[in-house]
Scaffold this motif. Structure first.
Motif, PDB file in Angstrom:
ATOM      1  N   LEU A  39       0.828  -1.204   0.000  1.00 53.78           N
ATOM      2  CA  LEU A  39       0.000   0.000   0.000  1.00 53.78           C
ATOM      3  C   LEU A  39       0.863   1.255   0.000  1.00 53.78           C
ATOM      4  CD1 LEU A  39      -2.529  -1.031   2.804  1.00 53.78           C
ATOM      5  CD2 LEU A  39      -2.898  -1.136   0.328  1.00 53.78           C
ATOM      6  N   VAL A  40       0.278   2.350  -0.462  1.00 49.40           N
ATOM      7  CA  VAL A  40       0.968   3.635  -0.344  1.00 49.40           C
ATOM      8  C   VAL A  40       1.064   3.972   1.150  1.00 49.40           C
ATOM      9  CG1 VAL A  40       0.237   4.428  -2.620  1.00 49.40           C
ATOM     10  CG2 VAL A  40      -1.161   4.964  -0.622  1.00 49.40           C
ATOM     11  N   PRO A  41       2.048   4.784   1.536  1.00 47.01           N
ATOM     12  CA  PRO A  41       2.284   5.042   2.962  1.00 47.01           C
ATOM     13  C   PRO A  41       1.066   5.478   3.769  1.00 47.01           C
ATOM     14  CG  PRO A  41       4.132   5.837   1.688  1.00 47.01           C
ATOM     15  CD  PRO A  41       3.079   5.410   0.700  1.00 47.01           C
ATOM     16  N   VAL A  42       0.242   6.368   3.254  1.00 44.38           N
ATOM     17  CA  VAL A  42      -0.908   6.841   4.031  1.00 44.38           C
ATOM     18  C   VAL A  42      -1.889   5.698   4.316  1.00 44.38           C
ATOM     19  CG1 VAL A  42      -2.283   7.654   2.050  1.00 44.38           C
ATOM     20  CG2 VAL A  42      -2.621   8.677   4.299  1.00 44.38           C
ATOM     21  N   LEU A  43      -2.083   4.803   3.366  1.00 46.19           N
ATOM     22  CA  LEU A  43      -2.988   3.673   3.586  1.00 46.19           C
ATOM     23  C   LEU A  43      -2.362   2.629   4.502  1.00 46.19           C
ATOM     24  CD1 LEU A  43      -4.568   3.228   0.048  1.00 46.19           C
ATOM     25  CD2 LEU A  43      -5.496   4.423   2.041  1.00 46.19           C
ATOM     26  N   ALA A  44      -1.064   2.415   4.387  1.00 45.92           N
ATOM     27  CA  ALA A  44      -0.393   1.475   5.289  1.00 45.92           C
ATOM     28  C   ALA A  44      -0.502   1.965   6.729  1.00 45.92           C
ATOM     29  CB  ALA A  44       1.076   1.316   4.884  1.00 45.92           C
ATOM     30  N   ARG A  45      -0.310   3.268   6.950  1.00 43.29           N
ATOM     31  CA  ARG A  45      -0.460   3.821   8.302  1.00 43.29           C
ATOM     32  C   ARG A  45      -1.879   3.638   8.808  1.00 43.29           C
ATOM     33  NH1 ARG A  45       2.625   8.064   5.969  1.00 43.29           N
ATOM     34  NH2 ARG A  45       0.767   9.392   5.843  1.00 43.29           N
ATOM     35  N   ARG A  46      -2.845   3.798   7.930  1.00 46.13           N
ATOM     36  CA  ARG A  46      -4.247   3.635   8.325  1.00 46.13           C
ATOM     37  C   ARG A  46      -4.521   2.195   8.772  1.00 46.13           C
ATOM     38  NH1 ARG A  46      -7.841   5.874   4.017  1.00 46.13           N
ATOM     39  NH2 ARG A  46      -7.287   7.814   5.023  1.00 46.13           N
ATOM     40  N   VAL A  47      -4.048   1.242   8.011  1.00 45.02           N
ATOM     41  CA  VAL A  47      -4.250  -0.159   8.381  1.00 45.02           C
ATOM     42  C   VAL A  47      -3.565  -0.455   9.709  1.00 45.02           C
ATOM     43  CG1 VAL A  47      -3.690  -2.549   7.751  1.00 45.02           C
ATOM     44  CG2 VAL A  47      -4.603  -0.984   6.019  1.00 45.02           C
ATOM     45  N   THR A  59     -11.542   3.465  19.406  1.00 44.02           N
ATOM     46  CA  THR A  59     -11.783   4.030  18.076  1.00 44.02           C
ATOM     47  C   THR A  59     -10.657   5.025  17.794  1.00 44.02           C
ATOM     48  OG1 THR A  59     -14.160   3.801  18.339  1.00 44.02           O
ATOM     49  CG2 THR A  59     -13.401   5.387  16.704  1.00 44.02           C
ATOM     50  N   ALA A  60     -10.174   5.058  16.562  1.00 45.08           N
ATOM     51  CA  ALA A  60      -9.091   5.978  16.207  1.00 45.08           C
ATOM     52  C   ALA A  60      -9.592   6.958  15.157  1.00 45.08           C
ATOM     53  CB  ALA A  60      -7.899   5.213  15.675  1.00 45.08           C
ATOM     54  N   TYR A  61      -9.267   8.223  15.353  1.00 41.75           N
ATOM     55  CA  TYR A  61      -9.547   9.262  14.346  1.00 41.75           C
ATOM     56  C   TYR A  61      -8.212   9.685  13.783  1.00 41.75           C
ATOM     57  CZ  TYR A  61     -11.083  13.514  12.111  1.00 41.75           C
ATOM     58  OH  TYR A  61     -11.327  14.474  11.172  1.00 41.75           O
ATOM     59  N   LEU A  62      -8.047   9.599  12.480  1.00 38.02           N
ATOM     60  CA  LEU A  62      -6.761   9.864  11.843  1.00 38.02           C
ATOM     61  C   LEU A  62      -6.851  10.996  10.843  1.00 38.02           C
ATOM     62  CD1 LEU A  62      -5.861   6.161  10.967  1.00 38.02           C
ATOM     63  CD2 LEU A  62      -5.310   7.387  13.064  1.00 38.02           C
ATOM     64  N   ASN A  64      -4.476  11.855   7.563  1.00 38.13           N
ATOM     65  CA  ASN A  64      -3.387  11.345   6.734  1.00 38.13           C
ATOM     66  C   ASN A  64      -2.717  10.105   7.330  1.00 38.13           C
ATOM     67  OD1 ASN A  64      -3.621  13.318   4.680  1.00 38.13           O
ATOM     68  ND2 ASN A  64      -2.616  14.775   6.033  1.00 38.13           N
ATOM     69  N   GLY A  65      -3.496   9.314   8.031  1.00 39.50           N
ATOM     70  CA  GLY A  65      -2.975   8.081   8.605  1.00 39.50           C
ATOM     71  C   GLY A  65      -2.275   8.247   9.943  1.00 39.50           C
ATOM     72  N   PHE A  66      -2.331   9.451  10.502  1.00 42.34           N
ATOM     73  CA  PHE A  66      -1.715   9.705  11.816  1.00 42.34           C
ATOM     74  C   PHE A  66      -2.792  10.010  12.835  1.00 42.34           C
ATOM     75  CE2 PHE A  66       1.660  11.003   8.835  1.00 42.34           C
ATOM     76  CZ  PHE A  66       2.692  10.206   9.305  1.00 42.34           C
ATOM     77  N   ALA A  67      -2.602   9.514  14.066  1.00 40.10           N
ATOM     78  CA  ALA A  67      -3.539   9.788  15.147  1.00 40.10           C
ATOM     79  C   ALA A  67      -3.396  11.208  15.648  1.00 40.10           C
ATOM     80  CB  ALA A  67      -3.311   8.807  16.278  1.00 40.10           C
TER      81      ALA A  67
END
Length: 67
Positions: A39-47, A59-62, A64-67
């Motif tokens: 995955l691209v970095p932003v999606l990998a961070r999300r997963v 529950t996490a609110y992100l 760009n994939g960062f908390a």
């Protein structure tokens, strides 16, 4: 984009998956440690954040994939 935990699928449900050809070419089940290779970095961070949230029961609110 929202991500929801749908639980684990038994083999009969996995074999019943049908993709819409105009939307998806395929799917794969992969180990969390290898999502960065697929995955691209932003999606990998999300997963990865989803897995941490599931493990902690939160529950996490992100952004760009960062908390």
């Amino acid at each position: 984009m929202m991500v929801f935990d749908g639980g684990r699928l038994p083999p009969e449900q996995v074999s019943a998956i049908r993709l819409q050809a105009e939307e998806l070419r395929g799917y794969a089940f992969v180990e969390v440690g290898s999502v960065g290779e697929r995955l691209v970095p932003v999606l990998a961070r999300r997963v990865q954040a989803c897995v941490r949230a599931r493990e902690s029961g939160r529950t996490a609110y992100l952004e760009n994939g960062f908390a």
